[in-house]
Design an enzyme around this catalytic site. Structure first.
Site, PDB file in Angstrom:
ATOM      1  N   GLY A  53       4.963   2.441   1.706  1.00 53.77           N
ATOM      2  CA  GLY A  53       6.086   2.658   0.793  1.00 53.77           C
ATOM      3  C   GLY A  53       5.980   2.018  -0.581  1.00 53.77           C
ATOM      4  O   GLY A  53       6.951   2.032  -1.333  1.00 53.77           O
ATOM      5  N   SER A  95       0.847  -1.190   0.000  1.00 55.75           N
ATOM      6  CA  SER A  95       0.000   0.000   0.000  1.00 55.75           C
ATOM      7  C   SER A  95       0.881   1.237   0.000  1.00 55.75           C
ATOM      8  O   SER A  95       2.066   1.175   0.333  1.00 55.75           O
ATOM      9  CB  SER A  95      -0.945   0.004   1.198  1.00 55.75           C
ATOM     10  OG  SER A  95      -0.380   0.748   2.251  1.00 55.75           O
ATOM     11  N   LYS A  96       0.266   2.320  -0.404  1.00 54.44           N
ATOM     12  CA  LYS A  96       1.000   3.567  -0.488  1.00 54.44           C
ATOM     13  C   LYS A  96       1.594   3.906   0.882  1.00 54.44           C
ATOM     14  O   LYS A  96       2.706   4.396   0.989  1.00 54.44           O
ATOM     15  CB  LYS A  96       0.030   4.663  -0.922  1.00 54.44           C
ATOM     16  CG  LYS A  96       0.685   5.998  -1.147  1.00 54.44           C
ATOM     17  CD  LYS A  96      -0.326   7.026  -1.590  1.00 54.44           C
ATOM     18  CE  LYS A  96       0.356   8.340  -1.907  1.00 54.44           C
ATOM     19  NZ  LYS A  96      -0.572   9.333  -2.413  1.00 54.44           N
ATOM     20  N   ARG A  97       0.818   3.614   1.916  1.00 53.58           N
ATOM     21  CA  ARG A  97       1.233   3.992   3.271  1.00 53.58           C
ATOM     22  C   ARG A  97       2.533   3.326   3.709  1.00 53.58           C
ATOM     23  O   ARG A  97       3.309   3.902   4.432  1.00 53.58           O
ATOM     24  CB  ARG A  97       0.126   3.686   4.277  1.00 53.58           C
ATOM     25  CG  ARG A  97      -0.720   4.905   4.601  1.00 53.58           C
ATOM     26  CD  ARG A  97      -2.011   4.519   5.265  1.00 53.58           C
ATOM     27  NE  ARG A  97      -2.891   3.862   4.311  1.00 53.58           N
ATOM     28  CZ  ARG A  97      -3.382   2.639   4.439  1.00 53.58           C
ATOM     29  NH1 ARG A  97      -3.094   1.918   5.481  1.00 53.58           N
ATOM     30  NH2 ARG A  97      -4.167   2.117   3.517  1.00 53.58           N
TER      31      ARG A  97
END
Ligand code: GLU
Length: 468
Positions: A250, A246-248
């Site tokens: 990385g 996920s973007k969160r």
């Protein structure tokens, strides 16, 4: 003959970011449609107007274009289909499959609290659900109702998932889903079904975060008189730490891989293997993938992203590229690094450097040895220039000047001859030569590197440093 009808879709929500796990959910349905000579549809699920943006749509379109995932229909925007959804909502109400519910948010909250306090799972209690012989509460004034879908109260719903096998849910676990908000706008699960019906989608291949939506969607299909499509729910992609990508934590966007100099064919190859296999084939072309792709060999457990492997595959593709194409693809990267192509033939340089690089950006960075300033660190160079080495290099200038051919073999022969005469080892000449000519300590084989420079440049740089 009755060919497998294959109409698949990629249905991203344009909320800002698209990582490798997301684009894999485009790649597999694309490959399935192509394999069967069917159609692949792009649908933009933009009904969450707070989070959807045009910039995010652009990122999706660019990512697909870069990966070479062409679609036959679309992009179809859900926001442009509102009149159709409203029609279908009306149909469902008329047929008794949906009903207005006037329970206010405050009442719902209170209900939830009572249920939780009693140790029950919070669910809508059916207050407004019409039943034969039941009297509904009086309709409160000035309240806009939501529409709820009337889920069968008993029995179960199941499907044969092409990845997970038989999946079943008890209907008792599914409460009556809100399918339209008080302002009449339809909700997510409802729109997906109307679209999958209208777009005649035969196979839904998507992330397994949607497994819990599927029983609800199947009920809506049936209420609308349609049979659900075949489902294949792909296991999650994990990052190198074993967490969900996920973007969160990385994950990089697909376009970042483009900007780092990964080749789209290599990405397709890598993602093809991240959740699907064909024996132990690792490196195969896009055409081969399409020819082989099926739903029988999808992985059942989560796939883990491996950046080293991706780079290894990319390196294989870089090495297989015809040199003119490789040079052409490198030019924008050189430009970004502020390197001006001059003196050394880019195709030849790239051909030599790709052996030690995993991306176009890495090759471009290595090109600095040919197109950069070539300023050696004097503190590195001077200690290498012992009197014997200086003398040998001084002679080398004359020998290089006299070479009949300016190529790696002739340069190598000249170097070897000098080594014998001066009782030196190759690194004793090669190291200072690297510093003098390229400004770097590490290069491919020195004869091959020198041969790419114009002879005059090499001689001039050696002379300049011997004088210093
Ligand atoms: N819009 C959904 C998502 O982005 C996909 C819905 C689907 O594939 O059915 O996760």
């Amino acid at each position: 003959m009755n060919p497998t009808p294959a109409r698949t879709r990629f249905a991203p929500s344009p909320t800002g970011f698209i990582h490798l796990g997301n684009i894999r959910s485009a790649l597999y349905p694309w490959a399935f449609a192509r394999h069967h000579g069917g159609q692949f549809v792009l649908r933009i699920e933009d009904t969450d107007t707070e989070r959807s943006t045009q910039a995010a749509v652009d990122v999706i379109l660019q990512s697909m274009q870069w990966m070479g995932l062409d679609y036959d229909e679309g992009p179809i925007y859900q926001m442009q289909r509102m009149p159709r959804y409203r029609d279908v909502l009306r149909q469902l109400v008329d047929a008794g499959h949906a009903y207005p519910c006037y329970m206010s948010t405050a009442e719902l909250d209170a209900l939830r609290e009572r249920q939780m306090a009693a140790g029950l799972k919070p669910r809508y209690d059916g207050t407004w659900r019409p039943e034969p012989g039941k009297t509904l509460p009086p309709v409160p004034e000035g309240v806009q109702p939501v529409l709820r879908f009337r889920t069968p109260a008993h029995g179960s719903v199941s499907w044969q998932d092409r990845v997970k096998g038989q999946v079943s849910f008890d209907n008792a676990e599914l409460d009556d889903l809100v399918i339209a908000r008080p302002d009449g706008t339809p909700t997510y699960n409802f729109c997906v079904v109307v679209d999958d019906i209208d777009m005649r989608i035969s196979h839904v291949i998507r992330g397994d975060d949607h497994v819990n939506n599927t029983p609800r969607q199947i009920h809506i299909f049936r209420a609308l008189g349609s049979e659900p499509p075949v489902y294949a729910h792909l296991p999650t992609v994990l990052n190198e730490q074993g967490e969900k990508l996920s973007k969160r934590n990385g994950a990089k966007s697909v376009l970042q891989y483009r900007d780092e100099g990964y080749l789209p064919d290599a990405m397709v190859n890598y993602l093809a293997r991240l959740g699907w296999s064909h024996g132990d084939a690792e490196v195969f072309s896009r055409e081969q993938f399409v020819q082989w792709f099926d739903l029988d060999h999808l992985g059942r457990s989560a796939a883990q992203f491996d950046g080293e492997k991706l780079k290894w595959i990319n390196a294989q593709y870089l090495r297989a590229l015809p040199l003119p194409q490789l040079a052409q693809q490198l030019r924008p990267f050189l430009e970004r690094l502020g390197l001006r192509e001059h003196g050394v033939d880019l195709q030849a340089a790239a051909g030599l450097l790709r052996e030690r690089a995993g991306t176009l950006l890495e090759i471009a960075e290595l090109c600095e040895m040919f197109y950069g300033e070539a300023q050696p660190q004097e503190q590195d160079l001077q200690p290498l220039l012992t009197p014997t080495v200086r003398e040998a290099l001084g002679e080398l200038v004359g020998r290089l000047q006299a070479l009949a051919q300016w190529d790696a073999a002739s340069i190598s022969a000249a170097l070897k001859q000098l080594l014998g005469e001066h009782k030196l080892k190759m690194p004793q000449l090669a190291m200072p030569l690297r510093h003098m000519v390229t400004g770097r300590a590490h290069t491919p084989s020195v004869d091959a590197v020198l041969a790419l420079f114009p002879r005059a440049t090499v001689l001039e740089r050696i002379r300049a440093h011997l004088r210093a």
